[in-house]
Design a protein around this motif. Structure first.
Motif, PDB file in Angstrom:
ATOM      1  N   ALA A   1       1.484  -4.404  11.853  1.00 25.24           N
ATOM      2  CA  ALA A   1      -0.038  -3.974  11.835  1.00 25.24           C
ATOM      3  C   ALA A   1      -0.295  -4.325  10.673  1.00 25.24           C
ATOM      4  N   PRO A   2      -1.207  -4.869  10.300  1.00 25.18           N
ATOM      5  CA  PRO A   2      -1.595  -5.024   8.562  1.00 25.18           C
ATOM      6  C   PRO A   2      -2.489  -3.179   8.549  1.00 25.18           C
ATOM      7  N   MET A   3      -2.242  -3.169   7.520  1.00 21.85           N
ATOM      8  CA  MET A   3      -2.742  -1.946   7.147  1.00 21.85           C
ATOM      9  C   MET A   3      -3.129  -1.997   4.995  1.00 21.85           C
TER      10      MET A   3
ATOM     11  N   THR B   1       0.232  -9.456   6.477  1.00 22.90           N
ATOM     12  CA  THR B   1      -0.273  -9.066   5.520  1.00 22.90           C
ATOM     13  C   THR B   1      -1.563  -8.254   5.695  1.00 22.90           C
ATOM     14  N   GLU B   2      -1.754  -7.507   4.151  1.00 21.43           N
ATOM     15  CA  GLU B   2      -3.601  -6.259   4.578  1.00 21.43           C
ATOM     16  C   GLU B   2      -3.629  -7.370   4.849  1.00 21.43           C
ATOM     17  N   MET B   3      -5.807  -7.401   4.885  1.00 19.91           N
ATOM     18  CA  MET B   3      -6.904  -8.357   5.147  1.00 19.91           C
ATOM     19  C   MET B   3      -6.473  -7.974   3.345  1.00 19.91           C
TER      20      MET B   3
ATOM     21  N   VAL C   1      -6.671 -13.217  16.206  1.00 20.15           N
ATOM     22  CA  VAL C   1      -7.666 -12.837  15.807  1.00 20.15           C
ATOM     23  C   VAL C   1      -7.813 -10.729  16.446  1.00 20.15           C
ATOM     24  N   LYS C   2      -8.099  -9.930  15.357  1.00 19.54           N
ATOM     25  CA  LYS C   2      -7.711  -8.707  15.463  1.00 19.54           C
ATOM     26  C   LYS C   2      -8.879  -8.171  15.181  1.00 19.54           C
ATOM     27  N   LEU C   3      -9.260  -7.758  16.463  1.00 22.82           N
ATOM     28  CA  LEU C   3     -11.407  -6.928  16.565  1.00 22.82           C
ATOM     29  C   LEU C   3     -10.801  -5.648  17.882  1.00 22.82           C
TER      30      LEU C   3
ATOM     31  N   VAL D   1      -5.349  -6.049  19.996  1.00 18.35           N
ATOM     32  CA  VAL D   1      -6.381  -5.548  20.221  1.00 18.35           C
ATOM     33  C   VAL D   1      -6.520  -3.674  19.945  1.00 18.35           C
ATOM     34  N   HIS D   2      -7.391  -3.501  19.266  1.00 19.81           N
ATOM     35  CA  HIS D   2      -7.562  -1.816  18.470  1.00 19.81           C
ATOM     36  C   HIS D   2      -8.604  -1.146  20.036  1.00 19.81           C
ATOM     37  N   GLY D   3      -8.152  -0.036  21.210  1.00 15.82           N
ATOM     38  CA  GLY D   3      -9.060   0.129  21.493  1.00 15.82           C
ATOM     39  C   GLY D   3     -10.013   1.708  21.877  1.00 15.82           C
TER      40      GLY D   3
ATOM     41  N   GLY E   1      -3.195   0.940  18.435  1.00 12.77           N
ATOM     42  CA  GLY E   1      -4.187   1.972  18.560  1.00 12.77           C
ATOM     43  C   GLY E   1      -3.395   2.850  19.234  1.00 12.77           C
ATOM     44  N   ASP E   2      -3.166   4.444  18.212  1.00 11.15           N
ATOM     45  CA  ASP E   2      -2.367   5.392  18.375  1.00 11.15           C
ATOM     46  C   ASP E   2      -0.976   5.088  18.868  1.00 11.15           C
ATOM     47  N   VAL E   3      -0.102   4.533  18.446  1.00 12.22           N
ATOM     48  CA  VAL E   3       1.181   4.413  18.486  1.00 12.22           C
ATOM     49  C   VAL E   3       2.494   4.979  17.510  1.00 12.22           C
ATOM     50  N   LEU E   4       2.073   5.938  17.341  1.00 13.50           N
ATOM     51  CA  LEU E   4       2.415   7.111  16.524  1.00 13.50           C
ATOM     52  C   LEU E   4       3.759   7.681  16.529  1.00 13.50           C
ATOM     53  N   THR E   5       4.269   7.812  17.737  1.00  8.40           N
ATOM     54  CA  THR E   5       5.802   7.225  17.713  1.00  8.40           C
ATOM     55  C   THR E   5       6.421   6.432  18.489  1.00  8.40           C
TER      56      THR E   5
ATOM     57  N   ALA F   1       1.288  -2.925  18.574  1.00 11.57           N
ATOM     58  CA  ALA F   1       1.201  -3.170  16.925  1.00 11.57           C
ATOM     59  C   ALA F   1       1.178  -1.978  16.335  1.00 11.57           C
ATOM     60  N   VAL F   2       2.342  -1.856  15.767  1.00 14.31           N
ATOM     61  CA  VAL F   2       2.851   0.246  14.543  1.00 14.31           C
ATOM     62  C   VAL F   2       2.139   0.306  13.354  1.00 14.31           C
ATOM     63  N   ALA F   3       1.149   1.052  13.890  1.00 12.31           N
ATOM     64  CA  ALA F   3       0.411   1.288  11.915  1.00 12.31           C
ATOM     65  C   ALA F   3       0.240   2.484  11.206  1.00 12.31           C
ATOM     66  N   ARG F   4      -0.176   3.170  11.629  1.00 10.77           N
ATOM     67  CA  ARG F   4       0.471   5.496  10.530  1.00 10.77           C
ATOM     68  C   ARG F   4       1.573   5.319  11.539  1.00 10.77           C
TER      69      ARG F   4
ATOM     70  N   ALA G   1       4.025   3.821  11.367  1.00  8.36           N
ATOM     71  CA  ALA G   1       5.311   3.072  10.582  1.00  8.36           C
ATOM     72  C   ALA G   1       5.407   3.383   8.888  1.00  8.36           C
ATOM     73  N   GLN G   2       3.853   3.983   8.436  1.00 10.77           N
ATOM     74  CA  GLN G   2       3.857   4.439   6.897  1.00 10.77           C
ATOM     75  C   GLN G   2       4.792   5.365   6.881  1.00 10.77           C
ATOM     76  N   GLY G   3       6.039   4.907   5.798  1.00 19.50           N
ATOM     77  CA  GLY G   3       7.044   5.740   5.672  1.00 19.50           C
ATOM     78  C   GLY G   3       7.879   6.262   5.873  1.00 19.50           C
TER      79      GLY G   3
HETATM   80  C1  FMN Z   1      -4.228   2.716   6.066  1.00 21.07           C
HETATM   81  C2  FMN Z   1      -4.833   1.485   6.887  1.00 21.07           C
HETATM   82  C3  FMN Z   1      -5.487   0.564   6.776  1.00 21.07           C
HETATM   83  C4  FMN Z   1      -5.367  -0.701   7.249  1.00 21.07           C
HETATM   84  N1  FMN Z   1      -5.737  -1.849   7.001  1.00 21.07           N
HETATM   85  C5  FMN Z   1      -6.421  -2.987   7.957  1.00 21.07           C
HETATM   86  C6  FMN Z   1      -5.833  -4.013   7.566  1.00 21.07           C
HETATM   87  O1  FMN Z   1      -5.958  -4.291   6.472  1.00 21.07           O
HETATM   88  N2  FMN Z   1      -6.088  -5.277   8.390  1.00 21.07           N
HETATM   89  C7  FMN Z   1      -6.527  -4.350   9.980  1.00 21.07           C
HETATM   90  O2  FMN Z   1      -6.898  -5.158  10.550  1.00 21.07           O
HETATM   91  N3  FMN Z   1      -6.027  -3.030  10.418  1.00 21.07           N
HETATM   92  C8  FMN Z   1      -6.271  -2.586   9.443  1.00 21.07           C
HETATM   93  N4  FMN Z   1      -5.732  -1.415  10.049  1.00 21.07           N
HETATM   94  C9  FMN Z   1      -5.863  -0.785  11.434  1.00 21.07           C
HETATM   95  C10 FMN Z   1      -3.983  -0.649  11.901  1.00 21.07           C
HETATM   96  O3  FMN Z   1      -4.054  -2.701  11.833  1.00 21.07           O
HETATM   97  C11 FMN Z   1      -3.920  -0.617  14.010  1.00 21.07           C
HETATM   98  O4  FMN Z   1      -5.090  -1.194  13.963  1.00 21.07           O
HETATM   99  C12 FMN Z   1      -4.871   1.147  13.620  1.00 21.07           C
HETATM  100  O5  FMN Z   1      -4.768   2.136  12.260  1.00 21.07           O
HETATM  101  C13 FMN Z   1      -4.232   1.654  14.641  1.00 21.07           C
HETATM  102  O6  FMN Z   1      -3.417   1.586  14.839  1.00 21.07           O
HETATM  103  P1  FMN Z   1      -2.790   2.931  14.967  1.00 21.07           P
HETATM  104  O7  FMN Z   1      -3.038   3.700  16.062  1.00 21.07           O
HETATM  105  O8  FMN Z   1      -0.388   2.231  15.018  1.00 21.07           O
HETATM  106  O9  FMN Z   1      -2.322   3.141  13.555  1.00 21.07           O
HETATM  107  C14 FMN Z   1      -5.367  -0.825   9.097  1.00 21.07           C
HETATM  108  C15 FMN Z   1      -4.744   0.882   8.960  1.00 21.07           C
HETATM  109  C16 FMN Z   1      -4.681   2.313   8.061  1.00 21.07           C
HETATM  110  C17 FMN Z   1      -4.362   3.342   8.605  1.00 21.07           C
END
Ligand code: FMN
Length: 319
Positions: free
Chosen positions: A4-6, A28-30, A127-129, A160-162, A194-198, A215-218, A220-222
């Motif tokens: 996921a974008p971060m 990419t990030e936003m 679209v990310k919403l 979609v982030h719920g 959203g909340d795909v933490l493991t 989509a995995v965000a947090r 996948a950090q580290g």
């Molecule tokens: C540090 C951080 C930066 C993020 N930056 C963006 C971003 O640039 N664009 C975006 O669409 N979402 C961004 N997000 C949201 C994530 O893409 C994701 O939708 C959200 O964290 C929920 O997923 P997760 O529970 O797997 O973390 C960011 C989230 C985090 C934690």
């Protein structure tokens, strides 16, 4: 599996690392649309590309349909396969400037932006919403209007982030909403977030909601190994442990890539925040985190790795 974008994390260096472990699609990030339409150091760094980094989306943020369209138009030839529009960011600065998640409260403007961008972009637009703007809303009318309008305008898919924009990251992501979205748009591409933490959460989301990708965000950090662990679990294997020597090798490679991308002065500074996240995988996370926080120079960085990333520490978990 999607990275996921971060903001501040999904730069070229980290995307390439995650791909090695199975992230099939990255973003990419936003990136502020108005910065994308003029050349500059920041743009060059944000749009840095590599032939191994595909398929990749360029995510843009903005409020003006014309500027968003122009940004999409210049990004495609820079090597991006998809242009993704951010209507989800809950950060105060974005909301006060009427960008990102603010657009969840302005469905007409949001759809106008999608129309302008799909008309200008040569490739797919997504679209990310979020589910809604405010938890006080009793329905998700704006979501459905934006989603329908986006597909009518030719969007290729939605992520979609719920959660509501106002909820930021509090409470729980509503996966039932993802079920409803996928049922409604059965033949469209829907990515769940959203909340795909493991790694187990990733498979659970796929199974429970029927989304096309996760989509995995947090999570996948580290932890770029996250993607490999999902595959391990899906194949009925125990997730392969990540030994300290493997962690060290990866962190060293990341350090070198960050110095290439940001230069020898900024690279080490950028790596500090990644080091703090990598510490979570270490058997002594608090001590290693504290050590990374203090790092001031490449020499200091190497000392931290030498001190903490040796196999003799493998079994010395924090009590
Ligand atoms: C540090 C951080 C930066 C993020 N930056 C963006 C971003 O640039 N664009 C975006 O669409 N979402 C961004 N997000 C949201 C994530 O893409 C994701 O939708 C959200 O964290 C929920 O997923 P997760 O529970 O797997 O973390 C960011 C989230 C985090 C934690």
């Amino acid at each position: 599996m999607v990275l996921a974008p971060m903001a501040g994390y999904t730069d070229l260096a980290y995307r390439l690392i995650c791909r090695r472990f199975g992230a099939e699609y990255c973003s990419t990030e936003m990136m502020l649309a108005k910065l994308m339409v003029q050349d500059g150091k920041l743009r060059r760094r944000l749009v840095a590309s590599d032939k191994a980094d595909h398929p990749v989306a360029a995510q843009i943020l903005g409020n003006d349909p014309g500027v968003m369209a122009q940004a999409a138009h210049v990004l495609a030839p820079m090597g991006f396969d998809v242009v993704d529009l951010n209507f989800a960011c809950p950060v105060h600065k974005a909301l006060t400037r009427r960008r990102g998640g603010y657009l969840m409260s302005q469905p007409d403007r949001a759809v106008e932006i999608v129309r302008a961008v799909t008309a200008a972009a040569d490739g797919p637009v997504t679209v990310k919403l979020r589910q809604r703007f405010s938890d006080g809303e009793t329905n998700c009318d704006a979501f459905w209007r934006i989603a329908e309008g986006a597909f009518d305008a030719g969007a290729a898919g939605l992520c979609v982030h719920g959660r509501s924009v106002e909820a930021k990251y509090t409470g729980r992501a509503d996966w039932e909403f993802l079920v409803a979205v996928k049922q409604h748009f059965a033949d469209r591409t829907i990515i769940g977030s959203g909340d795909v933490l493991t790694p187990a959460d990733a498979l659970r989301m796929l199974r429970q909601t029927g989304v096309d990708a996760v989509a995995v965000a947090r999570g996948a950090q580290g932890n770029p190994w996250f993607f490999r662990h999902v595959r391990d679990i899906a194949a009925g294997r125990d997730p392969a442990p990540v030994h300290l020597t493997a962690q060290r090798e990866l962190i060293e490679g990341h350090f070198a890539a960050a110095c290439d991308l940001y230069g020898p002065r900024r690279g080490p500074k950028i790596m500090r925040k990644f080091g703090i996240k990598y510490a979570r995988m270490h058997p002594n996370p608090r001590r290693v985190r504290a050590a990374f926080v203090e790092v001031t120079s490449p020499r200091h960085w190497r000392r931290v790795l030498e001190m903490f990333y040796t196999d003799r520490l493998e079994d010395s978990r924090e009590g």
